[in-house]
Design a protein around this motif. Structure first.
Motif, PDB file in Angstrom:
ATOM      1  N   TRP A 197     -55.269 -68.827 -35.918  1.00  0.00           N
ATOM      2  CA  TRP A 197     -54.979 -67.529 -36.515  1.00  0.00           C
ATOM      3  C   TRP A 197     -55.637 -66.394 -35.746  1.00  0.00           C
ATOM      4  O   TRP A 197     -55.109 -65.266 -35.703  1.00  0.00           O
ATOM      5  CB  TRP A 197     -55.406 -67.513 -37.978  1.00  0.00           C
ATOM      6  CG  TRP A 197     -54.369 -68.133 -38.881  1.00  0.00           C
ATOM      7  CD1 TRP A 197     -54.429 -69.338 -39.496  1.00  0.00           C
ATOM      8  CD2 TRP A 197     -53.109 -67.565 -39.227  1.00  0.00           C
ATOM      9  NE1 TRP A 197     -53.286 -69.576 -40.215  1.00  0.00           N
ATOM     10  CE2 TRP A 197     -52.449 -68.496 -40.074  1.00  0.00           C
ATOM     11  CE3 TRP A 197     -52.458 -66.368 -38.917  1.00  0.00           C
ATOM     12  CZ2 TRP A 197     -51.181 -68.271 -40.595  1.00  0.00           C
ATOM     13  CZ3 TRP A 197     -51.194 -66.126 -39.432  1.00  0.00           C
ATOM     14  CH2 TRP A 197     -50.568 -67.073 -40.264  1.00  0.00           C
ATOM     15  N   LYS A 198     -56.770 -66.650 -35.115  1.00  0.00           N
ATOM     16  CA  LYS A 198     -57.400 -65.607 -34.289  1.00  0.00           C
ATOM     17  C   LYS A 198     -56.522 -65.261 -33.091  1.00  0.00           C
ATOM     18  O   LYS A 198     -56.391 -64.093 -32.710  1.00  0.00           O
ATOM     19  CB  LYS A 198     -58.786 -66.064 -33.837  1.00  0.00           C
ATOM     20  CG  LYS A 198     -59.837 -66.020 -34.938  1.00  0.00           C
ATOM     21  CD  LYS A 198     -61.196 -66.511 -34.446  1.00  0.00           C
ATOM     22  CE  LYS A 198     -62.212 -66.444 -35.591  1.00  0.00           C
ATOM     23  NZ  LYS A 198     -63.545 -66.952 -35.187  1.00  0.00           N
ATOM     24  N   TYR A 256     -53.688 -63.220 -34.437  1.00  0.00           N
ATOM     25  CA  TYR A 256     -54.150 -61.878 -34.807  1.00  0.00           C
ATOM     26  C   TYR A 256     -54.319 -61.007 -33.561  1.00  0.00           C
ATOM     27  O   TYR A 256     -53.942 -59.826 -33.553  1.00  0.00           O
ATOM     28  CB  TYR A 256     -55.460 -61.971 -35.584  1.00  0.00           C
ATOM     29  CG  TYR A 256     -56.012 -60.632 -36.006  1.00  0.00           C
ATOM     30  CD1 TYR A 256     -55.416 -59.915 -37.054  1.00  0.00           C
ATOM     31  CD2 TYR A 256     -57.111 -60.070 -35.362  1.00  0.00           C
ATOM     32  CE1 TYR A 256     -55.907 -58.674 -37.444  1.00  0.00           C
ATOM     33  CE2 TYR A 256     -57.612 -58.836 -35.736  1.00  0.00           C
ATOM     34  CZ  TYR A 256     -57.006 -58.144 -36.778  1.00  0.00           C
ATOM     35  OH  TYR A 256     -57.486 -56.905 -37.154  1.00  0.00           O
ATOM     36  N   ASP A 288     -51.882 -58.389 -34.233  1.00  0.00           N
ATOM     37  CA  ASP A 288     -52.689 -57.522 -35.106  1.00  0.00           C
ATOM     38  C   ASP A 288     -52.082 -57.409 -36.501  1.00  0.00           C
ATOM     39  O   ASP A 288     -51.983 -56.320 -37.087  1.00  0.00           O
ATOM     40  CB  ASP A 288     -52.818 -56.126 -34.476  1.00  0.00           C
ATOM     41  CG  ASP A 288     -53.934 -55.309 -35.135  1.00  0.00           C
ATOM     42  OD1 ASP A 288     -54.848 -55.934 -35.712  1.00  0.00           O
ATOM     43  OD2 ASP A 288     -53.876 -54.072 -35.077  1.00  0.00           O
ATOM     44  N   LEU A 325     -58.444 -64.617 -43.136  1.00  0.00           N
ATOM     45  CA  LEU A 325     -57.510 -63.560 -42.772  1.00  0.00           C
ATOM     46  C   LEU A 325     -56.611 -63.342 -43.978  1.00  0.00           C
ATOM     47  O   LEU A 325     -55.942 -64.272 -44.448  1.00  0.00           O
ATOM     48  CB  LEU A 325     -56.665 -63.977 -41.559  1.00  0.00           C
ATOM     49  CG  LEU A 325     -55.607 -62.966 -41.101  1.00  0.00           C
ATOM     50  CD1 LEU A 325     -56.287 -61.727 -40.507  1.00  0.00           C
ATOM     51  CD2 LEU A 325     -54.659 -63.585 -40.082  1.00  0.00           C
TER      52      LEU A 325
END
Length: 324
Positions: A29-30, A33, A37, A48
């Motif tokens: 998920w990072k 992201y 964003d 998140l």
């Protein structure tokens, strides 16, 4: 070219299908992201948080990137089918070789299917067909095939109908399709898929392998295989078989210590099933005494006889049941 990996698409799909209000802010998920964003990390970057609008954006961005709808993901297609949807055809779970098998028909059958000038070429013993799994299944059904022989080595597959078969085996051979087990240029994936789809049919699966630890292990682990072809002499006069010059390689036997360890475990487990309590268990595998005798003999004499030597010495082959 699509930048998302298959696993990233699956991560998004799992969350979107459940409309999770938050997801663990892990490495996957990072990366997502940083890429788009979308969402709101908490202060500790442990979670998140995602809203309904975020999921709409994720779905749209994933489709722009990959060509695929995360709410209708289906990777169980061929690369050709996937290429109609995505620039990354390798998303497909079914690789090219996994959808094909190499088979051989009885010469009389192949001759009946082909007419004209090519009939002689197609009906010769060394002709084989590379077919899609579904087409091979349909052909077996159309020909009303009763037996399927799975051959370990490619050259033995090519020369299968040059082998000598015991008289009582000839009727089986005359109504069979021969399948190459797969290796190197011909992936075993197609064979595995083919056998799995045949598992509910009435077709009798027969293994034909080297007479060594690896060969017996292969025959025993083939899906739905309950019998195998072995030299008749191995069953009736094993001492005469080993007396043939330049037929057995003890050095090759000793290279197969892992496969022999596997067979040894089977021997131990089979001895355990002699107890009445275990014999009554439906989950126990009961091996045929003659097959266990062959395994014992193979181990005592360090036997490794290749399929090529069976053909070179014109050894008649017989059918041996593996399980009761």
């Amino acid at each position: 070219m699509a930048s998302l990996t298959k696993s990233q698409l699956q991560v998004i799909a799992r969350a979107a299908e459940q409309r999770l209000p938050r997801v663990s802010f892990n490495a996957s998920w990072k990366k997502l992201y940083r890429l788009w964003d979308i969402g709101e990390p908490d202060g500790a970057e442990k979670y998140l948080y995602l809203t309904s609008n975020d999921y709409v954006l994720l779905r749209n961005m994933a489709q722009v990137d990959s060509g695929l709808d995360i709410l209708a993901l289906d990777f169980d297609v061929s690369r050709q089918q996937m290429s109609q949807l995505s620039a990354n055809e390798k998303y497909a779970n079914i690789s090219p070789e996994a959808d094909y098998v190499l088979i051989k028909l009885v010469p009389s059958v192949s001759q009946s299917l082909v007419t004209g000038l090519v009939a002689d070429l197609v009906s010769v013993h060394h002709c084989s067909l590379r077919l899609k799994v579904d087409n091979a299944l349909a052909l077996c059904q159309q020909l009303n095939v009763a037996n399927l022989v799975v051959v370990e080595n490619l050259d033995s597959f090519d020369n299968f109908f040059d082998y000598v078969f015991a008289t009582d085996l000839q009727a089986i051979i005359n109504n069979c399709v021969v399948l190459y087990r797969g290796s190197h240029d011909h992936s075993p994936a197609g064979r595995k898929r083919f056998l799995h789809q045949l598992s509910s049919s009435a077709i009798n699966i027969i293994g034909f392998t080297d007479l060594d630890p690896a060969g017996l292990m292969i025959a025993n682990t083939l899906e739905s295989c309950h019998s195998m072809l072995v030299p008749t002499l191995a069953l009736e006069s094993p001492e005469k078989l080993l007396a043939i010059t330049q037929i057995n390689s003890t050095a090759d036997f000793h290279k197969q210590h892992k496969q022999w360890a596997y067979l040894n475990r089977l021997l131990f487990q089979s001895a355990s099933t002699l107890s009445a309590s275990q014999q009554s268990s439906s989950s126990s595998t009961i091996y045929c005494p003659q097959w266990l005798t062959l395994v014992h003999w193979l181990g005592r004499n360090n036997v490794s006889i290749k399929q090529q030597h069976m053909l070179a010495n014109s050894l008649p082959l017989s059918l041996l049941n593996i399980r009761q």
